[in-house]
Design an enzyme around this catalytic site. Structure first.
Site, PDB file in Angstrom:
ATOM      1  N   ARG A   1      37.078  36.505  41.202  1.00  0.00           N
ATOM      2  CA  ARG A   1      36.127  36.841  40.223  1.00  0.00           C
ATOM      3  C   ARG A   1      35.428  37.987  40.743  1.00  0.00           C
ATOM      4  O   ARG A   1      34.856  38.207  41.877  1.00  0.00           O
ATOM      5  CB  ARG A   1      35.163  36.144  39.914  1.00  0.00           C
ATOM      6  CG  ARG A   1      33.934  36.666  38.984  1.00  0.00           C
ATOM      7  CD  ARG A   1      33.255  35.833  38.329  1.00  0.00           C
ATOM      8  NE  ARG A   1      31.783  36.189  37.938  1.00  0.00           N
ATOM      9  CZ  ARG A   1      31.341  37.181  37.495  1.00  0.00           C
ATOM     10  NH1 ARG A   1      32.068  37.793  36.565  1.00  0.00           N
ATOM     11  NH2 ARG A   1      30.215  37.641  37.328  1.00  0.00           N
TER      12      ARG A   1
ATOM     13  N   ARG B   1      43.483  37.689  21.792  1.00  0.00           N
ATOM     14  CA  ARG B   1      42.033  37.689  21.303  1.00  0.00           C
ATOM     15  C   ARG B   1      41.495  38.897  22.170  1.00  0.00           C
ATOM     16  O   ARG B   1      40.247  39.131  22.294  1.00  0.00           O
ATOM     17  CB  ARG B   1      41.240  36.607  21.759  1.00  0.00           C
ATOM     18  CG  ARG B   1      41.698  35.267  21.079  1.00  0.00           C
ATOM     19  CD  ARG B   1      40.862  34.139  21.424  1.00  0.00           C
ATOM     20  NE  ARG B   1      41.083  32.961  20.831  1.00  0.00           N
ATOM     21  CZ  ARG B   1      40.208  32.199  20.021  1.00  0.00           C
ATOM     22  NH1 ARG B   1      39.111  32.239  20.250  1.00  0.00           N
ATOM     23  NH2 ARG B   1      40.763  31.345  19.462  1.00  0.00           N
TER      24      ARG B   1
ATOM     25  N   ASP C   1      21.785  44.798  39.131  1.00  0.00           N
ATOM     26  CA  ASP C   1      20.214  45.009  38.795  1.00  0.00           C
ATOM     27  C   ASP C   1      19.369  43.955  39.699  1.00  0.00           C
ATOM     28  O   ASP C   1      19.988  42.745  40.213  1.00  0.00           O
ATOM     29  CB  ASP C   1      19.832  44.723  37.360  1.00  0.00           C
ATOM     30  CG  ASP C   1      20.255  43.024  36.720  1.00  0.00           C
ATOM     31  OD1 ASP C   1      19.147  42.520  36.563  1.00  0.00           O
ATOM     32  OD2 ASP C   1      21.456  43.051  36.770  1.00  0.00           O
TER      33      ASP C   1
ATOM     34  N   SER D   1      29.534  41.485  37.959  1.00  0.00           N
ATOM     35  CA  SER D   1      28.156  41.978  38.158  1.00  0.00           C
ATOM     36  C   SER D   1      27.185  40.862  38.482  1.00  0.00           C
ATOM     37  O   SER D   1      27.567  39.660  38.036  1.00  0.00           O
ATOM     38  CB  SER D   1      27.526  42.889  37.164  1.00  0.00           C
ATOM     39  OG  SER D   1      27.520  42.282  35.852  1.00  0.00           O
TER      40      SER D   1
ATOM     41  N   GLY E   1      34.884  39.924  33.869  1.00  0.00           N
ATOM     42  CA  GLY E   1      34.463  39.193  32.406  1.00  0.00           C
ATOM     43  C   GLY E   1      35.033  40.241  31.301  1.00  0.00           C
ATOM     44  O   GLY E   1      35.431  39.770  30.472  1.00  0.00           O
TER      45      GLY E   1
ATOM     46  N   ARG F   1      37.047  46.322  31.553  1.00  0.00           N
ATOM     47  CA  ARG F   1      36.887  46.352  33.147  1.00  0.00           C
ATOM     48  C   ARG F   1      38.360  46.096  33.704  1.00  0.00           C
ATOM     49  O   ARG F   1      39.045  46.792  34.692  1.00  0.00           O
ATOM     50  CB  ARG F   1      35.800  45.716  33.496  1.00  0.00           C
ATOM     51  CG  ARG F   1      35.641  46.036  35.127  1.00  0.00           C
ATOM     52  CD  ARG F   1      34.463  45.447  35.615  1.00  0.00           C
ATOM     53  NE  ARG F   1      33.409  45.976  35.032  1.00  0.00           N
ATOM     54  CZ  ARG F   1      32.145  45.571  34.884  1.00  0.00           C
ATOM     55  NH1 ARG F   1      31.973  44.289  35.329  1.00  0.00           N
ATOM     56  NH2 ARG F   1      31.123  46.063  34.369  1.00  0.00           N
TER      57      ARG F   1
ATOM     58  N   ARG G   1      26.970  52.402  38.956  1.00  0.00           N
ATOM     59  CA  ARG G   1      27.419  51.309  38.743  1.00  0.00           C
ATOM     60  C   ARG G   1      29.064  51.506  38.751  1.00  0.00           C
ATOM     61  O   ARG G   1      29.882  50.610  39.431  1.00  0.00           O
ATOM     62  CB  ARG G   1      27.379  50.930  37.116  1.00  0.00           C
ATOM     63  CG  ARG G   1      27.950  49.580  36.647  1.00  0.00           C
ATOM     64  CD  ARG G   1      27.654  49.526  35.219  1.00  0.00           C
ATOM     65  NE  ARG G   1      26.253  49.056  35.071  1.00  0.00           N
ATOM     66  CZ  ARG G   1      25.767  47.594  34.836  1.00  0.00           C
ATOM     67  NH1 ARG G   1      26.761  46.897  34.830  1.00  0.00           N
ATOM     68  NH2 ARG G   1      24.494  47.529  34.506  1.00  0.00           N
TER      69      ARG G   1
END
Length: 242
Positions: free
Chosen positions: A92, A48, A209, A95, A25, A29, A222
């Site tokens: 994809r 963008r 989480d 998280s 996303g 990353r 993470r």
């Protein structure tokens, strides 16, 4: 528009993207994956600030491009990659907030199906309730790679939500009763686009989480957990490259 080299959201040419694109996303990353996992990565899109790169992993061409947050965003980018840039597979990598009791932070979630509260799928005028599913070939290979790496993973139904801050405090218990493994915000739209345009899609997520247990990964955990997920996605991607 299919004869043009670029789209309103991707300023690239045909051939700039590999057949398989990893899609986190977060644009940062995507940049991290390109700089730390790919060889000779080249920036092929930055419209963008949605960074897209193409490079090589173990000698095979792989791309990575951000999707932005939520189903409206990933639906646009996956549509354009599938229809204008000859991309065949989108994986994809992101998280997810775990729901299932046996899921722990750091575990990998492989979304076999993606339930949703989004209206996006109504766009296809399907005469009933369409069930967005992962592509079996991608899912099977990702499971195989998890087994090889001896990682803890879960395969099943995830929930793609348009809502991050839910007003219904009992909604997570309802998800749990229906066997939902985790909640994220993109997979259902991605799976629907792949089905409609005869392409392949898979969501692989790291549990960042646990929504019910109120636990979360530290910054260090993470990073490590996401690296495992990225390697699984990359190994899966190159298995489909000649």
């Amino acid at each position: 528009m299919k004869n043009q080299d670029h789209t309103p959201h991707i300023n690239a040419s045909k051939g700039d993207f590999a057949k398989t694109v990893l899609m986190p996303g977060d644009p940062l990353r995507a940049k991290f994956i390109a700089e730390n996992f790919l060889d000779n990565a080249v920036l092929v899109n930055n419209v963008r600030g949605i960074q897209g790169y193409t490079g090589f992993y173990k000698g095979k061409k792989v791309s990575v491009m951000a999707s932005g947050m939520g189903m409206p965003s990933i639906s646009i980018y996956s549509y354009e990659l599938f229809n204008f840039f000859d991309v065949e597979n989108i994986i994809r990598v992101g998280s997810a907030g775990a729901i299932a009791d046996n899921a722990e932070i750091g575990d990998i979630i492989i979304g076999m199906g993606a339930s949703t509260n989004s209206n996006y799928i109504q766009n296809f005028n399907f005469p009933g309730t369409f069930a967005p599913l992962a592509s079996y070939s991608l899912m099977k290979e990702a499971i195989n790679q998890c087994d090889i790496a001896k990682l803890k993973y879960h395969v099943g139904n995830i929930f793609s939500s348009d809502v991050f801050y839910a007003e219904d405090e009992n909604v997570n218990n309802k998800f749990d009763k229906m066997g939902i493994l985790a909640v994220e915000m993109e997979a259902a739209a991605l799976y629907a686009n792949a089905a409609r345009y005869n392409k392949n899609a898979l969501a692989i997520c790291t549990v960042s989480d646990h929504i019910i247990k109120k636990t979360a990964l530290s910054a260090e955990e993470r990073q490590t957990g996401f690296s495992h997920m990225i390697k699984i996605a990359l190994e899966t991607a190159i298995s489909f490259e000649v």
